[in-house]
Design a protein around this motif. Sequence first.
Motif, short mmCIF file in Angstrom:
data_model
loop_
_atom_site.label_atom_id
_atom_site.label_comp_id
_atom_site.label_asym_id
_atom_site.label_seq_id
_atom_site.Cartn_x
_atom_site.Cartn_y
_atom_site.Cartn_z
N ALA A 49 5.32 -21.34 -19.48
CA ALA A 49 4.33 -20.30 -19.72
C ALA A 49 3.93 -19.65 -18.40
N ARG A 50 3.85 -18.32 -18.39
CA ARG A 50 3.44 -17.61 -17.17
C ARG A 50 1.94 -17.65 -16.98
N GLN A 51 1.20 -17.63 -18.10
CA GLN A 51 -0.26 -17.64 -18.03
C GLN A 51 -0.81 -18.50 -19.16
N THR A 52 -2.04 -18.99 -18.98
CA THR A 52 -2.69 -19.78 -20.02
C THR A 52 -4.09 -19.23 -20.27
N GLU A 62 7.95 -12.98 -22.07
CA GLU A 62 6.76 -13.26 -21.27
C GLU A 62 5.86 -14.15 -22.13
N ALA A 116 -4.13 -10.52 -20.01
CA ALA A 116 -2.77 -10.95 -19.69
C ALA A 116 -1.73 -10.04 -20.34
N LEU A 169 2.66 -15.32 -27.53
CA LEU A 169 1.53 -16.21 -27.34
C LEU A 169 1.76 -17.47 -28.15
N VAL A 224 -6.71 -12.86 -23.42
CA VAL A 224 -5.33 -12.56 -23.81
C VAL A 224 -5.01 -11.11 -23.51
N ILE A 243 2.60 -16.55 -22.93
CA ILE A 243 1.22 -16.96 -22.69
C ILE A 243 0.97 -18.15 -23.59
N ARG A 278 2.35 -24.54 -18.20
CA ARG A 278 3.08 -23.83 -17.14
C ARG A 278 4.37 -24.56 -16.79
N ARG A 291 6.35 -10.13 -25.65
CA ARG A 291 5.20 -10.93 -25.24
C ARG A 291 4.88 -11.93 -26.35
#
Length: 354
Positions: A212-215, A193, A230, A171, A227, A195, A208, A169
Amino acid sequence: MCGAEAASIVTGVKAIIYTSVGASDVLELAERPTPAPGPGEVRVRVAISGVNATDWKCRQFGHVQGRLLYPMVIPHHDGSGVIDAVGEGVDRERLGRRVWLWDAAWRRPGGTAAEYVVVPQRQAVELPPDVSYETGAGIGLPAVAAHSCLLAMGGAPTRLGPGALAGRRVLVVGGTGTLGHAAIQLAAWSGAEVIATASHPEQAGRARAAGARQTVDYRADTAAVDVRAAAPDGVDLIVQVAPSAYAEVDQEVLAPAGTVAAYATEGRGRVTLPIAVLMGRNVRYQFVLGATLPAAAKDIAVADVAAAVATGALTVGADSGLPVLRFPLARTADAHDAVQAGSAGKVLVDVATL
């Protein structure tokens, strides 16, 4: 041409130069003698020159203690173009090849803000025929530094590539900047993954688009909670543009044995850390400056970046979340000012039409 095999003969080249430190007005358009490649070098006719923060900082603050290392400097590390001459020991098959350039101005007075540049042959990397000169000029230093950030985490693989970061993961703070954008793309290509931070919808869309899968909005009071929503177990790596400003949030969202890879200085920013807490969690900080990475690390990064470029996993442009802002060579000063002002996108200088 002395010591070189050449595809063409040129008598003089337009270049941007500066001879003293200062604001962007020290840059001037001049005509310089045509450079000739020495042993192990190639000469590249530059199509596009890429501008990075390092370029305006060296111009404004100097290379060492406020001084320049050379009486005259042609700026810019990154670029793209075509090899038109080779030095002794270089395969003549490289003549006419499309290439992207990295570290052109590292410990050398002549960078890519010129119609022609000479570099060691390893710093001219094959650019696939279906990859644009814009992408070629837009990767270079940001991608090399992003690669080093991604390999900074504990237990990281030795190379990036499909599946290399599966289950990790990551970030990326500042994911809409040039290095952050490269970090998102390389991490996503390697199976992580991802973020990314975004403070408004336009930034979120760009992150995205990069992969990025999520913001999350890292400036919000709920940043750590968002965070953790996520990534409930925390993130393994934070690619951090502002290690001082976000130190407390970073510590809240890191997983045990997590890593912060910091690649920006925030001027004279300082990071204060709770040693006992972070020691107990085996947290690490890694500071990264692409230009000063060991040569072996750069070579590995360049090889992985080239592989990502060849597969279309690493690119620039609005579709991939990094809009391009272009200037003609004569307006290189404006290009520097745009980068210094934090332009939303990749700043490029058009040098020649190829």
